[in-house]
Design a protein around this motif. Structure first.
Motif, mmCIF file in Angstrom:
data_model
loop_
_atom_site.group_PDB
_atom_site.id
_atom_site.type_symbol
_atom_site.label_atom_id
_atom_site.label_comp_id
_atom_site.label_asym_id
_atom_site.label_seq_id
_atom_site.Cartn_x
_atom_site.Cartn_y
_atom_site.Cartn_z
ATOM 1 N N ARG A 1 0.739 -1.373 -0.107
ATOM 2 C CA ARG A 1 0.015 -0.285 -0.085
ATOM 3 C C ARG A 1 0.311 1.111 -0.051
ATOM 4 O O ARG A 1 0.347 2.306 -0.178
ATOM 5 N N ILE A 2 2.040 1.655 -0.462
ATOM 6 C CA ILE A 2 3.241 2.109 0.237
ATOM 7 C C ILE A 2 3.818 1.997 -1.447
ATOM 8 O O ILE A 2 4.291 0.901 -1.736
ATOM 9 N N HIS B 1 -4.843 6.617 -14.353
ATOM 10 C CA HIS B 1 -5.425 4.549 -13.986
ATOM 11 C C HIS B 1 -5.176 3.636 -15.354
ATOM 12 O O HIS B 1 -4.710 2.445 -15.205
ATOM 13 N N PHE B 2 -3.949 4.439 -15.990
ATOM 14 C CA PHE B 2 -2.886 3.317 -16.676
ATOM 15 C C PHE B 2 -1.816 2.639 -15.679
ATOM 16 O O PHE B 2 -0.694 1.839 -16.919
ATOM 17 N N LYS B 3 -2.031 3.022 -14.634
ATOM 18 C CA LYS B 3 -0.413 2.173 -13.534
ATOM 19 C C LYS B 3 -1.359 0.578 -13.195
ATOM 20 O O LYS B 3 -2.673 0.645 -12.799
ATOM 21 N N PRO B 4 -0.999 -0.418 -13.086
ATOM 22 C CA PRO B 4 -1.522 -1.507 -12.600
ATOM 23 C C PRO B 4 -2.526 -1.587 -11.308
ATOM 24 O O PRO B 4 -2.223 -0.842 -10.401
ATOM 25 N N PRO B 5 -3.709 -2.314 -11.368
ATOM 26 C CA PRO B 5 -4.696 -1.955 -9.828
ATOM 27 C C PRO B 5 -3.738 -2.815 -9.116
ATOM 28 O O PRO B 5 -2.970 -3.707 -9.440
ATOM 29 N N GLY B 6 -3.879 -2.351 -8.041
ATOM 30 C CA GLY B 6 -3.398 -2.465 -6.575
ATOM 31 C C GLY B 6 -1.647 -2.398 -6.737
ATOM 32 O O GLY B 6 -1.563 -2.345 -5.510
ATOM 33 N N ASP B 7 -1.794 -1.580 -7.570
ATOM 34 C CA ASP B 7 -0.683 -0.580 -7.652
ATOM 35 C C ASP B 7 -0.680 1.011 -6.260
ATOM 36 O O ASP B 7 -1.722 1.413 -6.937
ATOM 37 N N PRO B 8 -0.306 1.423 -5.722
ATOM 38 C CA PRO B 8 -0.581 2.536 -5.024
ATOM 39 C C PRO B 8 -0.636 3.528 -6.366
ATOM 40 O O PRO B 8 -1.505 4.771 -5.834
ATOM 41 N N ARG B 9 -0.258 3.262 -7.173
ATOM 42 C CA ARG B 9 -0.139 5.073 -8.119
ATOM 43 C C ARG B 9 -1.448 4.384 -9.270
ATOM 44 O O ARG B 9 -1.622 5.411 -10.047
ATOM 45 N N HIS B 10 -2.023 3.474 -9.216
ATOM 46 C CA HIS B 10 -3.467 3.556 -9.645
ATOM 47 C C HIS B 10 -4.183 3.971 -9.356
ATOM 48 O O HIS B 10 -5.021 4.242 -8.253
ATOM 49 N N SER B 11 -4.948 5.379 -10.338
ATOM 50 C CA SER B 11 -6.092 6.133 -9.865
ATOM 51 C C SER B 11 -6.829 6.112 -10.519
ATOM 52 O O SER B 11 -6.572 6.180 -12.216
#
Length: 125
Positions: free
Chosen positions: A9-10, A29-39
């Motif tokens: 989560r970090i 949105h382009f970062k993988p789901p589950g990656d804290p950088r995904h939004s």
């Protein structure tokens, strides 16, 4: 019960290094789901531009709101009929949905861009 935050989560990184791998985009949105950088709510870009760098084409039909903040350099955001020069660290411009725009770097520049919401399908810087 542990109050410790799971490592998954970090995310700790460097904007220059991480941004280089995705045209400067650090979060969206382009970062993988589950990656804290995904939004799906917001996108954040660390843009490093050499002097004379220009956007490849005008952004038209924009469906997001954007904030662009100058970190260093001289950077111009172009709108139909108006150019905005960002020349002092911290200068910024905000524009809304439907505002066509482009940009150019008058000097070596670093800018931070925040766009919302994060909309799939946009790839051009």
């Amino acid at each position: 019960m542990s109050d410790e935050v799971p490592e998954s989560r970090i995310y700790v990184g460097n904007a220059g290094v991480d941004g280089a791998g995705d045209a400067g985009w650090l979060l969206g949105h382009f970062k993988p789901p589950g990656d804290p950088r995904h939004s799906e709510d917001v996108e954040i870009k660390w843009g490093v531009h050499p002097p004379g760098d220009r956007r490849a084409a005008w952004a038209v039909g924009e469906t997001r709101t954007a904030l662009l903040v100058l970190i260093s350099g001289r950077f111009v955001v172009e709108f139909r009929g108006r150019d905005v020069l960002l020349a002092e660290q911290g200068d910024y411009v905000v524009w809304g949905k439907g505002v066509d725009h482009s940009w150019r770097a008058e000097a070596a520049s670093t800018v931070l861009t925040v766009r919302w919401p994060s909309v799939p399908g946009y790839k051009l810087g």
